[in-house]
Design a protein around this motif. Structure first.
Motif, PDB file in Angstrom:
ATOM      1  N   THR A  29       0.838  -1.200   0.000  1.00 23.20           N
ATOM      2  CA  THR A  29       0.000   0.000   0.000  1.00 23.20           C
ATOM      3  C   THR A  29       0.874   1.251   0.000  1.00 23.20           C
ATOM      4  OG1 THR A  29      -1.714  -1.163   1.257  1.00 23.20           O
ATOM      5  CG2 THR A  29      -1.847   1.226   1.211  1.00 23.20           C
ATOM      6  N   THR A  53      -6.430   1.178   5.596  1.00 14.29           N
ATOM      7  CA  THR A  53      -6.162  -0.107   4.946  1.00 14.29           C
ATOM      8  C   THR A  53      -5.885  -1.192   5.983  1.00 14.29           C
ATOM      9  OG1 THR A  53      -5.218   1.052   3.033  1.00 14.29           O
ATOM     10  CG2 THR A  53      -4.714  -1.289   3.252  1.00 14.29           C
ATOM     11  N   LEU A  97     -12.286   0.555  -3.024  1.00 18.69           N
ATOM     12  CA  LEU A  97     -11.335  -0.503  -3.379  1.00 18.69           C
ATOM     13  C   LEU A  97     -11.067  -1.421  -2.183  1.00 18.69           C
ATOM     14  CD1 LEU A  97      -8.791   1.554  -5.513  1.00 18.69           C
ATOM     15  CD2 LEU A  97     -10.359  -0.202  -6.349  1.00 18.69           C
ATOM     16  N   SER A 144     -14.135  -3.591  -1.603  1.00 16.75           N
ATOM     17  CA  SER A 144     -14.201  -4.576  -2.690  1.00 16.75           C
ATOM     18  C   SER A 144     -13.204  -5.704  -2.462  1.00 16.75           C
ATOM     19  CB  SER A 144     -13.915  -3.895  -4.030  1.00 16.75           C
ATOM     20  OG  SER A 144     -14.888  -2.909  -4.319  1.00 16.75           O
ATOM     21  N   THR A 145     -12.033  -5.339  -1.949  1.00 20.09           N
ATOM     22  CA  THR A 145     -11.027  -6.351  -1.620  1.00 20.09           C
ATOM     23  C   THR A 145     -11.549  -7.304  -0.561  1.00 20.09           C
ATOM     24  OG1 THR A 145      -9.251  -4.774  -2.113  1.00 20.09           O
ATOM     25  CG2 THR A 145      -8.673  -6.711  -0.789  1.00 20.09           C
ATOM     26  N   THR A 185     -14.396  -9.623  -2.128  1.00 17.25           N
ATOM     27  CA  THR A 185     -13.899 -10.646  -3.050  1.00 17.25           C
ATOM     28  C   THR A 185     -13.085 -11.704  -2.317  1.00 17.25           C
ATOM     29  OG1 THR A 185     -12.016  -9.203  -3.589  1.00 17.25           O
ATOM     30  CG2 THR A 185     -13.893  -9.176  -5.098  1.00 17.25           C
ATOM     31  N   ILE A 202      -6.313 -11.628  -7.078  1.00 13.63           N
ATOM     32  CA  ILE A 202      -6.893 -10.314  -7.404  1.00 13.63           C
ATOM     33  C   ILE A 202      -7.048  -9.462  -6.148  1.00 13.63           C
ATOM     34  CG2 ILE A 202      -8.912  -9.128  -8.354  1.00 13.63           C
ATOM     35  CD1 ILE A 202      -9.271 -11.534 -10.239  1.00 13.63           C
ATOM     36  N   PRO A 203      -7.780  -9.920  -5.116  1.00 16.12           N
ATOM     37  CA  PRO A 203      -7.810  -9.123  -3.887  1.00 16.12           C
ATOM     38  C   PRO A 203      -6.437  -9.020  -3.234  1.00 16.12           C
ATOM     39  CG  PRO A 203      -8.845 -11.262  -3.527  1.00 16.12           C
ATOM     40  CD  PRO A 203      -8.654 -11.122  -5.003  1.00 16.12           C
ATOM     41  N   MET A 241      -4.741  -5.945  -4.587  1.00 18.68           N
ATOM     42  CA  MET A 241      -5.489  -4.685  -4.495  1.00 18.68           C
ATOM     43  C   MET A 241      -4.848  -3.622  -3.609  1.00 18.68           C
ATOM     44  SD  MET A 241      -8.177  -4.554  -6.432  1.00 18.68           S
ATOM     45  CE  MET A 241      -9.474  -3.562  -5.678  1.00 18.68           C
ATOM     46  N   LEU A 262      -3.428  -0.733  -5.451  1.00 14.01           N
ATOM     47  CA  LEU A 262      -4.394   0.216  -5.999  1.00 14.01           C
ATOM     48  C   LEU A 262      -5.002   1.086  -4.904  1.00 14.01           C
ATOM     49  CD1 LEU A 262      -6.307  -1.948  -8.656  1.00 14.01           C
ATOM     50  CD2 LEU A 262      -4.186  -0.619  -8.897  1.00 14.01           C
ATOM     51  N   ILE A 263      -5.186   0.518  -3.708  1.00  9.66           N
ATOM     52  CA  ILE A 263      -5.703   1.314  -2.591  1.00  9.66           C
ATOM     53  C   ILE A 263      -4.724   2.441  -2.262  1.00  9.66           C
ATOM     54  CG2 ILE A 263      -6.356   1.268  -0.153  1.00  9.66           C
ATOM     55  CD1 ILE A 263      -7.144  -1.681  -0.553  1.00  9.66           C
ATOM     56  N   PHE A 304      -0.011  -3.292  -9.878  1.00 12.65           N
ATOM     57  CA  PHE A 304      -0.973  -4.349  -9.561  1.00 12.65           C
ATOM     58  C   PHE A 304      -0.536  -5.670 -10.195  1.00 12.65           C
ATOM     59  CE2 PHE A 304      -4.642  -6.912 -10.749  1.00 12.65           C
ATOM     60  CZ  PHE A 304      -5.404  -6.942  -9.578  1.00 12.65           C
TER      61      PHE A 304
END
Length: 322
Positions: free
Chosen positions: A62, A86, A152, A155-156, A159, A180-181, A184, A187-188, A205
């Motif tokens: 992050t 986060t 985001l 969503s992480t 998922t 994928i998560p 993330m 991106l956060i 990513f």
């Protein structure tokens, strides 16, 4: 970047100290320990629920995303708010994941001692704790950072808990979808710094997405029987000799190294290229050694090599920013 390393170092030290305190108190769980000792032991169990060692990697990626996504002047408050939000969501996700898997964790040797299956933390308390952390983190990011970073992060969480966690008992493709998560946080962090996500963010990513395959497949090889005992399908059933998985690790490592070699828009391109080749060669060396053997020791070495590789690569990318 130095500030980020100081923050992460303090987190590591805090985690190590509290974990040791918790173990000591549990070993001395006698009537003479007192209420304060039992309360501190309980606090340490709640800390373990948040998986601090995993959160360390999350905070690192992050932070890298935040630094690379920053276009204007650096403000420590912006980074700290992004990391705190986060961390809260990640801690909630880890707690809820253990709550969902509490029955099966009790069937695995390496997880049977976790707070919930061991009975040290009530499952209802863990559920409330996980929900509270997750909601607080999402709200914190929305109010003190921006809505995109909050979206985001949530969503992480969704998922990871609703897709990756149940699929672990259904298909080996869970690693692909779980990556994928897992990627993330980059991106956060980027969204926390810039309130948007672009192609440069997706490059970061992609690096973290690909890195997870040699890392987590090495873990799956190390604990294959343990996973099978609990009904987790981390590896294909047809891959009895693990040859397919070991080849898969090499392929993903090669793709990862190739992606990191994409030239950055910087005058230090030759230095960047050389540094990435060295880092990639280090990880590929351990992947190839594992590919030629079924040794769990070599799987463990690859795991540790991947943990060394990731911060090195993120540092190289960060240094190439200007």
């Amino acid at each position: 970047m130095p500030t980020m390393m100081i923050i992460l170092t303090k987190i590591i030290l805090t985690k190590v100290i509290l974990t040791k305190i918790g173990r000591t108190l549990r070993n001395e769980n006698t009537p003479t320990m007192g209420q304060m000792g039992r309360s501190l032991s309980k606090l340490c169990d709640y800390l373990v629920l948040t998986k601090p060692e995993v959160n360390l990697l999350i905070l690192m990626t992050t932070s890298a995303g935040y630094y690379l996504g920053l276009a204007g002047p650096f403000h420590i408050s912006g980074l700290l708010n992004t990391l705190i939000g986060t961390l809260l969501v990640a801690s909630g996700t880890a707690t809820l994941n253990q709550w969902m898997e509490r029955v099966w964790d009790g069937q695995m040797r390496r997880t049977a001692g976790r707070p919930i299956p061991s009975g040290r933390v009530n499952s209802g308390e863990a559920l409330l704790f996980g929900v509270a952390l997750s909601a607080a983190g999402g709200l914190y990011l929305a109010l003190l950072v921006n809505r995109l970073s909050s979206l985001l992060a949530i969503s992480t969480l969704l998922t990871y808990l609703l897709i990756y966690t149940p699929l672990k008992r259904r298909t080996p493709l869970c690693t692909l979808l779980g990556a994928i998560p897992g990627a993330m946080p980059t991106l956060i962090g980027w969204a926390g710094a810039s309130a948007h996500v672009n192609l440069h963010a997706m490059f970061l990513f992609a690096v973290l997405f690909l890195w997870q395959f040699p890392h987590f497949l090495a873990i799956a090889l190390m604990y294959r029987e343990d996973y099978q005992r609990a009904g987790y399908r981390m590896l294909p059933r047809f891959d009895l000799d693990s040859h397919f998985t070991r080849v898969e690790i090499v392929i993903f490592t090669c793709v990862l190294v190739a992606v990191t070699l994409l030239p950055p828009a910087t005058s230090a391109r030759p230095v960047y290229f050389g540094a990435m080749l060295l880092a990639g060669g280090f990880l590929l060396h351990h992947s190839l050694r594992l590919a030629a053997s079924t040794s769990r020791v070599l799987a463990s070495r690859l795991l540790h090599a991947s943990v060394i590789y990731l911060p090195v690569v993120l540092t190289i990318i960060a240094l190439a920013k200007h």
